[in-house]
Every structure is written in C-alpha cells, then in structure tokens.
Motif scaffolding. Structure first.
Motif, PDB file in Angstrom:
ATOM      1  N   ALA A  57      87.095 142.115  73.752  1.00  0.00           N
ATOM      2  CA  ALA A  57      87.053 143.208  74.730  1.00  0.00           C
ATOM      3  C   ALA A  57      88.478 143.684  74.980  1.00  0.00           C
ATOM      4  N   TRP A  58      88.591 144.862  75.615  1.00  0.00           N
ATOM      5  CA  TRP A  58      89.936 145.359  75.912  1.00  0.00           C
ATOM      6  C   TRP A  58      90.668 144.379  76.820  1.00  0.00           C
ATOM      7  N   ASN A  59      91.942 144.191  76.558  1.00  0.00           N
ATOM      8  CA  ASN A  59      92.766 143.210  77.264  1.00  0.00           C
ATOM      9  C   ASN A  59      93.134 143.727  78.655  1.00  0.00           C
ATOM     10  N   GLY A  60      92.628 143.054  79.684  1.00  0.00           N
ATOM     11  CA  GLY A  60      92.927 143.458  81.050  1.00  0.00           C
ATOM     12  C   GLY A  60      94.394 143.332  81.402  1.00  0.00           C
ATOM     13  N   ASP A  61      95.119 142.432  80.740  1.00  0.00           N
ATOM     14  CA  ASP A  61      96.552 142.300  81.010  1.00  0.00           C
ATOM     15  C   ASP A  61      97.313 143.546  80.565  1.00  0.00           C
ATOM     16  N   PHE A  62      96.748 144.285  79.612  1.00  0.00           N
ATOM     17  CA  PHE A  62      97.378 145.521  79.153  1.00  0.00           C
ATOM     18  C   PHE A  62      96.814 146.728  79.894  1.00  0.00           C
ATOM     19  N   PHE A  63      95.489 146.834  79.970  1.00  0.00           N
ATOM     20  CA  PHE A  63      94.867 148.033  80.523  1.00  0.00           C
ATOM     21  C   PHE A  63      94.657 147.970  82.029  1.00  0.00           C
ATOM     22  N   GLY A  64      94.789 146.795  82.630  1.00  0.00           N
ATOM     23  CA  GLY A  64      94.474 146.674  84.043  1.00  0.00           C
ATOM     24  C   GLY A  64      92.961 146.637  84.221  1.00  0.00           C
ATOM     25  N   SER A  65      92.444 147.436  85.139  1.00  0.00           N
ATOM     26  CA  SER A  65      91.010 147.502  85.360  1.00  0.00           C
ATOM     27  C   SER A  65      90.335 148.193  84.177  1.00  0.00           C
ATOM     28  N   VAL A  66      89.306 147.565  83.605  1.00  0.00           N
ATOM     29  CA  VAL A  66      88.583 148.104  82.464  1.00  0.00           C
ATOM     30  C   VAL A  66      87.195 148.533  82.922  1.00  0.00           C
ATOM     31  N   ALA A  67      86.839 149.787  82.613  1.00  0.00           N
ATOM     32  CA  ALA A  67      85.564 150.345  83.053  1.00  0.00           C
ATOM     33  C   ALA A  67      84.415 149.860  82.174  1.00  0.00           C
ATOM     34  N   SER A  68      83.194 150.222  82.576  1.00  0.00           N
ATOM     35  CA  SER A  68      81.984 149.857  81.824  1.00  0.00           C
ATOM     36  C   SER A  68      81.104 151.101  81.685  1.00  0.00           C
ATOM     37  N   VAL A  69      81.648 152.134  81.051  1.00  0.00           N
ATOM     38  CA  VAL A  69      80.881 153.370  80.841  1.00  0.00           C
ATOM     39  C   VAL A  69      80.919 153.716  79.362  1.00  0.00           C
ATOM     40  N   ASN A  70      79.827 154.281  78.858  1.00  0.00           N
ATOM     41  CA  ASN A  70      79.764 154.693  77.471  1.00  0.00           C
ATOM     42  C   ASN A  70      80.599 155.954  77.251  1.00  0.00           C
TER      43      ASN A  70
END
Length: 356
Positions: free
Chosen positions: A171-184
């Motif tokens: 999954a996308w790395n939260g340490d890089f992106f911060g908050s990660v969404a859950s939308v298509n």
C-alpha cells in the motif's frame, strides 16, 4: 615480436580505436570457429586486451543504461553530495521575492535555507566473472551479456529504490504520503484531490502548486487512467445539498495531470495496483517530492572495472591475466553507480489505496 602486435586492438592509433577494435575482436571470435576462439583465449593472456575489453564493456553498459526505462525520471529532482555523509537538504527550489531597495541603500542579503529534510548518496553495483571453467569451455557469450545486465541493473536499482520509498507492505507508504485516502479513481475523486492540494501551504508559506502533477499508478489502473485523462470531455457529478447533478464538461485535467505508469510500482502494490493511485509533484516544480542525490565528480553512468589480481609465479614473473584471480581463477568485471533516493517536499503529494 608478439603474435598480436599487428592486431587492431594493439596497432590502432588512438585509445578509442583500440577499444573499438578489442570489442570487434571479441564479438567476431567469441563463438563458432575453434581457431578464432583459441585466438581469443590467447588474447586474454595479454596485459592490455582485458583492459581494452573492459572499456568497451563500459561503453556498452552505458548504452544499455540509457536505453533502459527510468520509470520515475519526471519526478526525480537531482542534486549531488561530495561524500557519503547524510546532510540536510538546502532549499534550492525556493524563490524569495526581491525586496525594494531605496536610493543609496544597500541590497539586503538573501540566504539559502536548510530544510528539515535529509538526503545523501549511496554506492550500488554488481560483479560478473568469467570463470576458469567457462574459459575452458569457451563460453564467451555469457561474458558478452553482462554489460547489458549492468546497465539495466543500475536503472532497475533506482526504480526499486523509488518504489520502496512510495510503497510499504502493498500500500502507499504513510510515512511519505501522510494520510492516505480510500477512494477509487474517478473524475470526481481526482478533482477532490487537486482541490485538497490547492488549499495546502508548503514549508515556505506559499500555496501548493497544482498545475503540473504526475499521477503515479500501476498497470492494473491503466484503463481507467487513460479513459479519464485522455478524454476530450467528461461527465462529472456535482452535489448541492442532497441534489446530485451530472454535467458534461471539457476535460479539466488535460495539461495539468500527467500519467506515470510504473511496472515497479504495480509489483510493489500487488493486489492493490488495480485501484491505488497517487499524485506526486514533478522534478521541475518548486516543490519536488523525491530527491535523487548523485556523487559529485561522477556523471551517474555505470562504470566498469576489471580486477587484475592474478599474482606472480613463485619463480618470478607475472601470471597471465587469463589465469584469473589468485583467489578463484576468475576474471572479474565490476559495475558501479551512485545515487540516493530520499523524501522531498511532500506537502504537495496525495494518495489513495482505493475503496475497500
């Protein structure tokens, strides 16, 4: 007089011509005719042919390196470091406004500012060897392949390093992106992500630039990305209270969002690659998301060296190069490059792993 004194790789007038002749000699004689192969075996016993061939291999490796797909080149902002110490990143992308200068007044000094981000370069490489056994079997074609392996390997290592920065545990790395969404990935979701970024401020207090974003995704999302970003018009849904309206509009994302499809990202995302997507700033903006640090004095191309540690005869005199290393009877060729991949200014990134 040596048997090879009239050979092109020894008689040519310039070093460049001798390297070219060595490559051609190797290419013509490495397979087929047993007599020619025997000449090639003998050439490896000289002091100069393995070195000339190593230079030729380096040129071939660089060609392969340039031909390989550096998947993330548009989003890698390059800088250099003088050594392998990690240091704070200097904000070379800042654009401080000029200050008014009165009559007879001195100009006020600007200052390059260190950020809270750390970066550095690292050493990467591989070794390939022509073993004694392969030389006896005259398997020179195996050796001919390795410059391409080294050139491709240098690029692949950088692609993997970027993917490791962006993705963690599928999954996308939260340490890089911060908050990660859950939308298509939909036109509405993309529009919402851009609006979210536009409301943010960067570390300088400026608004985040949203005019040149890269949509990073794996091959599994190719269809949706192409359908949305390449369409001339889109039907987009808007909500006013409880009322939803569909309106056909000119594609608002053309020229603003550029797709960046990556097989390396797709592999890292695994089962998520059919729905995960991210927005990353490009390398030429004032808020680059990823920093690629090279080593000062090196151009980033793969360089190749031959190991000459065959030793000497007990009774005196140097052992021929074709006898290989003192340790393992192998003629070793080594490829090397320098880079470091680090987190840049991530106020301008956004990501979604898709709807559950």
């Amino acid at each position: 007089m040596s048997y090879f004194d009239k050979a092109g790789w020894r008689a040519a007038g310039t070093p460049e011509e001798r390297v070219k002749e060595a490559a051609e000699f190797f290419g013509k004689n490495r397979r087929g005719n047993p007599i020619k192969q025997a000449e090639l075996v003998e050439a490896f016993t000289t002091s100069d042919f393995p070195v000339l061939l190593g230079n030729a291999f380096q040129a071939k490796a660089i060609v392969a390196q340039k031909a390989a797909v550096n998947e993330f080149e548009p989003i890698l902002a390059t800088t250099t470091a003088p050594d392998f110490e990690r240091r704070k990143l200097v904000d070379l992308w800042s654009s401080d406004a000029f200050q008014r200068v009165g009559q007879g007044e001195e100009y006020k000094a600007g200052k390059l500012k260190e950020t809270d981000l750390w970066h550095g370069t690292e050493k990467w490489g591989l070794t390939y060897g022509l073993t004694f056994e392969l030389r006896l079997r005259r398997m020179f074609s195996d050796l001919a392949k390795f410059p391409t392996f080294l050139g491709n390997g240098a690029v692949r290592a950088k692609n993997n390093a970027v993917a490791d920065l962006l993705v963690k545990d599928g999954a996308w790395n939260g340490d890089f992106f911060g908050s990660v969404a859950s939308v298509n990935f939909t036109p509405e979701a993309l529009d919402g992500a851009i609006k979210d970024l536009a409301l943010r401020e960067d570390h300088r207090g400026d608004q985040v630039e949203v005019g040149s974003l890269y949509l990073v995704h794996g091959s599994g999302l190719r269809g949706e990305v192409n359908r949305i970003l390449n369409a001339s018009k889109l039907v987009m849904e808007s909500t006013n209270g409880t009322r939803k309206t569909n309106t056909e509009v000119e594609n608002p994302f053309r020229g603003i969002v550029t797709p960046l499809e990556s097989r390396t990202i797709g592999k890292a995302l695994g089962g998520n690659q059919s729905k995960a997507w991210a927005l990353v700033q490009g390398k030429d903006g004032d808020l680059p998301s990823i920093i690629d640090t090279g080593l000062e004095g090196h151009d980033g191309n793969v360089d190749i060296r031959v190991k000459r540690d065959q030793g000497e005869h007990v009774g005196g005199g140097q052992v021929p190069v074709d006898e290989g290393s003192f340790n393992d009877d192998t003629i070793h060729y080594r490829g090397r490059t320098f880079f470091g991949i680090d987190k840049g200014f991530t106020e301008g990134v956004w990501a979604s792993n898709g709807a559950a």
